[in-house]
Scaffold this active site. Structure first.
Site, mmCIF file in Angstrom:
data_model
loop_
_atom_site.group_PDB
_atom_site.id
_atom_site.type_symbol
_atom_site.label_atom_id
_atom_site.label_comp_id
_atom_site.label_asym_id
_atom_site.label_seq_id
_atom_site.Cartn_x
_atom_site.Cartn_y
_atom_site.Cartn_z
ATOM 1 N N TRP A 153 0.795 -1.221 0.000
ATOM 2 C CA TRP A 153 0.000 0.000 0.000
ATOM 3 C C TRP A 153 0.830 1.274 0.000
ATOM 4 C CZ3 TRP A 153 -4.085 -1.581 -1.915
ATOM 5 C CH2 TRP A 153 -4.834 -2.645 -1.422
ATOM 6 N N HIS A 189 -1.009 2.793 3.909
ATOM 7 C CA HIS A 189 -0.956 2.391 5.321
ATOM 8 C C HIS A 189 -1.518 3.485 6.229
ATOM 9 C CE1 HIS A 189 0.844 -1.557 5.386
ATOM 10 N NE2 HIS A 189 1.715 -1.181 4.462
ATOM 11 N N ASP A 216 7.971 -0.842 7.599
ATOM 12 C CA ASP A 216 8.669 -0.767 6.318
ATOM 13 C C ASP A 216 9.953 0.048 6.418
ATOM 14 O OD1 ASP A 216 7.125 -2.348 4.671
ATOM 15 O OD2 ASP A 216 5.825 -0.708 4.016
ATOM 16 N N ARG A 271 14.376 -1.195 7.912
ATOM 17 C CA ARG A 271 15.634 -1.448 7.209
ATOM 18 C C ARG A 271 16.584 -0.265 7.320
ATOM 19 N NH1 ARG A 271 13.143 -2.526 1.474
ATOM 20 N NH2 ARG A 271 11.534 -3.332 2.854
ATOM 21 N N HIS A 313 5.789 -9.782 6.471
ATOM 22 C CA HIS A 313 4.938 -8.889 5.692
ATOM 23 C C HIS A 313 4.064 -9.631 4.672
ATOM 24 C CE1 HIS A 313 7.007 -4.974 6.741
ATOM 25 N NE2 HIS A 313 7.920 -5.847 7.133
ATOM 26 N N HIS A 370 0.596 -2.225 10.875
ATOM 27 C CA HIS A 370 1.171 -2.378 9.539
ATOM 28 C C HIS A 370 0.783 -3.703 8.883
ATOM 29 C CE1 HIS A 370 4.126 -1.351 6.423
ATOM 30 N NE2 HIS A 370 4.313 -2.669 6.355
ATOM 31 N N ASP A 392 -0.901 -4.985 5.334
ATOM 32 C CA ASP A 392 -0.221 -5.882 4.397
ATOM 33 C C ASP A 392 -1.108 -7.049 3.981
ATOM 34 O OD1 ASP A 392 2.123 -4.423 4.356
ATOM 35 O OD2 ASP A 392 3.220 -5.743 5.713
ATOM 36 N N HIS A 429 0.503 -9.484 -1.408
ATOM 37 C CA HIS A 429 1.210 -9.978 -0.233
ATOM 38 C C HIS A 429 0.740 -11.368 0.155
ATOM 39 C CE1 HIS A 429 3.796 -6.683 1.490
ATOM 40 N NE2 HIS A 429 3.320 -6.184 0.362
ATOM 41 N N HIS A 462 3.496 -5.391 -8.384
ATOM 42 C CA HIS A 462 3.400 -5.176 -6.948
ATOM 43 C C HIS A 462 3.392 -3.679 -6.624
ATOM 44 C CE1 HIS A 462 4.173 -6.940 -2.809
ATOM 45 N NE2 HIS A 462 4.176 -5.633 -2.599
ATOM 46 N N ASP A 504 0.677 -1.428 -4.759
ATOM 47 C CA ASP A 504 1.077 -0.747 -3.530
ATOM 48 C C ASP A 504 0.679 0.720 -3.542
ATOM 49 O OD1 ASP A 504 2.222 -2.895 -2.288
ATOM 50 O OD2 ASP A 504 4.286 -2.286 -2.624
#
Length: 266
Positions: free
Chosen positions: A22, A27, A66, A69, A83, A136, A140, A146, A170, A174
């Site tokens: 998304w 989100h 998300d 990372r 996810h 989150h 997802d 997903h 994807h 999203d």
């Protein structure tokens, strides 16, 4: 030289963009929709948990998982498989032993993190992190890709051209379809709030029905035409499929509210 430049530009355009379910906007919308339907007790507990956050609101933490990372690579790596779950090769029938070894998929992550959130004996930090994950991951689970095919990494390897640029299926689901509508967040919320839910939701589920959410998302992937027949997307694809994406966002918000109300009932 001109020919080489053209080739380089085309190569850049065809590089897939990082995919997050998304996107940030989607989100945030799911979280804002959920806030509408929270009980006063759930809102009070959430407000306490979010004290001290840079943006102490549900939309403000909706994309945290998300962003791991960047600010917590170790947790981001450990939670990367939480996810999604790949069900499409098996006709969308979830089997934990096959699809979610050691609990590493969105179905079991939602259950585990909801249990942590609901446990008042856990520390503030544990429950806050669980809240961020739950907000989150429920978003997802309602993004069809997903719960899609493992063979193309949930559409990440299915290359397309949309609106004159290279992307993948994807990324289109999203955020591409939402961005194409050119609406502000407030306009999106008004639009999504007007979508009626097809079925009544349980007020106090014993456990989040995350398996059913993932299987329902997967069945969307298997619908005829979901995967476009041509790499260059036709004008009809987005108008045909965006209403379904909007329904999924609306449902995700409602399911998130039900889950949080049940988890924070004590």
């Amino acid at each position: 030289m001109a020919r080489l430049l053209s080739v380089l530009v085309l190569a850049i355009l065809l590089v897939p963009h990082p995919a997050h379910a998304w996107g940030r906007l989607g989100h945030r919308l799911v979280a804002a929709l959920a806030w509408d339907d929270l009980t006063p007790q759930a809102r009070t507990q959430i407000a306490r948990l979010l004290e001290g956050e840079a943006d102490p609101t549900l939309p403000g933490i909706a994309s945290w998982a998300d962003e791991l990372r960047d600010h917590d690579p170790d947790l981001g790596k450990r939670s990367s498989r939480w996810h999604y779950v790949n069900l499409a090769e098996d006709e969308c029938h979830y089997d934990a032993a096959r699809h979610c070894r050691d609990g590493n998929c969105v179905v079991e992550a939602i259950r585990a993190q909801t249990a942590l959130l609901a446990d008042p004996s856990r520390s503030h930090a544990e429950r806050l992190q669980a809240l961020k994950f739950v907000v989150h991951f429920i978003g997802d689970a309602h993004q069809p890709l997903h719960a899609g095919f493992a063979r193309d990494k949930g559409g990440n390897d299915f290359q397309i051209q949309f609106d004159g640029r290279g992307t993948n299926l994807h990324s289109l689901w999203d955020s591409g379809m939402l961005k194409a509508a050119d609406l502000e967040e407030a306009q999106w919320l008004q639009r999504l709030r007007a979508i009626p839910l097809a079925v009544d939701l349980p007020a106090q589920p014993l456990s989040p029905p995350s398996q059913q959410w993932a299987e329902a998302s997967c069945r969307i992937v298997l619908r005829p035409g979901f995967y476009p027949a041509k790499a260059i997307l036709g004008d009809a694809y987005v108008p045909s499929w965006r209403p379904l994406a909007e329904e999924q966002l609306r449902r995700a918000g409602a399911e998130l509210a039900v889950t949080l109300n049940a988890a924070l009932a004590r």
